[in-house]
Write a protein that holds these residues in place. Sequence first.
Motif, PDB file in Angstrom:
ATOM      1  N   VAL A 165       0.454  -1.290  -0.005  1.00  0.00           N
ATOM      2  CA  VAL A 165      -0.067  -0.006  -0.302  1.00  0.00           C
ATOM      3  C   VAL A 165       0.453   1.679   0.013  1.00  0.00           C
ATOM      4  CG1 VAL A 165      -2.045   1.354   1.660  1.00  0.00           C
ATOM      5  CG2 VAL A 165      -1.926  -0.992   1.205  1.00  0.00           C
ATOM      6  N   LEU A 166       1.834   1.388   1.238  1.00  0.00           N
ATOM      7  CA  LEU A 166       2.940   2.266   0.885  1.00  0.00           C
ATOM      8  C   LEU A 166       3.336   2.406  -0.758  1.00  0.00           C
ATOM      9  CD1 LEU A 166       4.860   2.135   4.154  1.00  0.00           C
ATOM     10  CD2 LEU A 166       3.185   3.916   3.420  1.00  0.00           C
ATOM     11  N   MET A 167       3.641   1.472  -1.077  1.00  0.00           N
ATOM     12  CA  MET A 167       4.309   1.685  -2.181  1.00  0.00           C
ATOM     13  C   MET A 167       3.430   2.944  -3.501  1.00  0.00           C
ATOM     14  SD  MET A 167       6.900  -2.093  -3.184  1.00  0.00           S
ATOM     15  CE  MET A 167       5.856  -1.861  -4.438  1.00  0.00           C
ATOM     16  N   MET A 168       1.978   2.290  -3.019  1.00  0.00           N
ATOM     17  CA  MET A 168       1.358   3.237  -3.853  1.00  0.00           C
ATOM     18  C   MET A 168       0.456   3.997  -4.462  1.00  0.00           C
ATOM     19  SD  MET A 168      -1.146   0.121  -5.606  1.00  0.00           S
ATOM     20  CE  MET A 168      -1.683  -0.165  -3.902  1.00  0.00           C
ATOM     21  N   VAL A 169       1.117   4.643  -2.601  1.00  0.00           N
ATOM     22  CA  VAL A 169       1.273   6.426  -1.923  1.00  0.00           C
ATOM     23  C   VAL A 169       1.823   7.152  -2.532  1.00  0.00           C
ATOM     24  CG1 VAL A 169       0.359   7.340  -0.278  1.00  0.00           C
ATOM     25  CG2 VAL A 169      -0.385   5.512   0.435  1.00  0.00           C
ATOM     26  N   PRO A 170       1.366   8.088  -3.695  1.00  0.00           N
ATOM     27  CA  PRO A 170       2.110   9.494  -3.915  1.00  0.00           C
ATOM     28  C   PRO A 170       2.528   9.863  -2.568  1.00  0.00           C
ATOM     29  CG  PRO A 170       0.004   8.668  -4.986  1.00  0.00           C
ATOM     30  CD  PRO A 170      -0.270   8.344  -3.362  1.00  0.00           C
ATOM     31  N   ILE A 171       4.320  10.682  -2.769  1.00  0.00           N
ATOM     32  CA  ILE A 171       5.020  11.206  -1.834  1.00  0.00           C
ATOM     33  C   ILE A 171       4.157  12.653  -1.641  1.00  0.00           C
ATOM     34  CG2 ILE A 171       5.752  12.134  -4.047  1.00  0.00           C
ATOM     35  CD1 ILE A 171       6.969  11.329  -0.304  1.00  0.00           C
ATOM     36  N   GLU A 172       3.081  13.321  -2.223  1.00  0.00           N
ATOM     37  CA  GLU A 172       2.577  14.290  -1.930  1.00  0.00           C
ATOM     38  C   GLU A 172       1.324  14.501  -1.258  1.00  0.00           C
ATOM     39  OE1 GLU A 172       4.215  14.331  -5.985  1.00  0.00           O
ATOM     40  OE2 GLU A 172       2.799  13.109  -4.935  1.00  0.00           O
TER      41      GLU A 172
END
Length: 278
Positions: A116-123
């Motif tokens: 899930v964290l891999m798919m969360v944009p840094i913004e």
Amino acid sequence: MSNSKVQITAIILVLSFFAFFALAPFFFMLISSFKPGDQIIKNGISASIDFDIMSLQNYKTLFTERSGIYLHWYKNSVLITTIQTAVAVFLSSWVGYGLAVYEFKGKNLIFVLVLVLMMVPIEILILPLYKLSITLKIIDSYAGVILPFIVPPVAVFFFRQFAVGLPTELIDAARIDGASEFAIFFKIMMPLMKPAYGAMIILQAMFSWNAFVWPLIVLRSNENFTLPIGLASLITPYGNSYDMLFSGAVISVVPIIILFMFKQNSFISGLTVGGVKG
């Protein structure tokens, strides 16, 4: 000509075509770094070589202008990249190895959270990370740049996928011989994961070296800027320092090129083996 030779020739031509377009911008930048800034503004960025106007003056200006501020930016980038890469790769390999080898409650949930964290944009994470950095009082410091990304989920996923294919028989044999879990990891498993380390060192170093958004937010003083932020600050509404910008951009790619030259074999084998095992 046999079919295999035709295929090889076609592959070489296609790769050469893409390589040309990939290297063309860097070639334009390299040629422009030897030209005076006013010539770049007047004629634009081009590949034309005119030895009458080309010189090393831009590189001399780079290291002498503004009390050598470029060297401060370079030092900051080198230190941050070195520390963040070493710690991130080491901790990520621990986490990935643990998720691949050990069985414990909540293991699958942790792995799902990593995905899930891999798919969360840094913004989306910038605001909470910024508030946390203020609370920890690490604004405008190396720690403020390094700590929020000390265990990148991409690296954890990569090491986990690689470690899944490691022979568990070696672990069982080491345990029978009385080796501790730390000894098994450092003396047996870590050498087997050398290709994964080589690949992830290059990827993590590139991420740290080229990071722009988060360092731009967390760093305040000009002396603490990293290279991407420092070079971007040369373009302002009040004047553009093209002399420093192009020469500084050329020198900024040197560490990554050197790192890749030393680690290219591990990089290729790590991605290949990790992809097959995954």
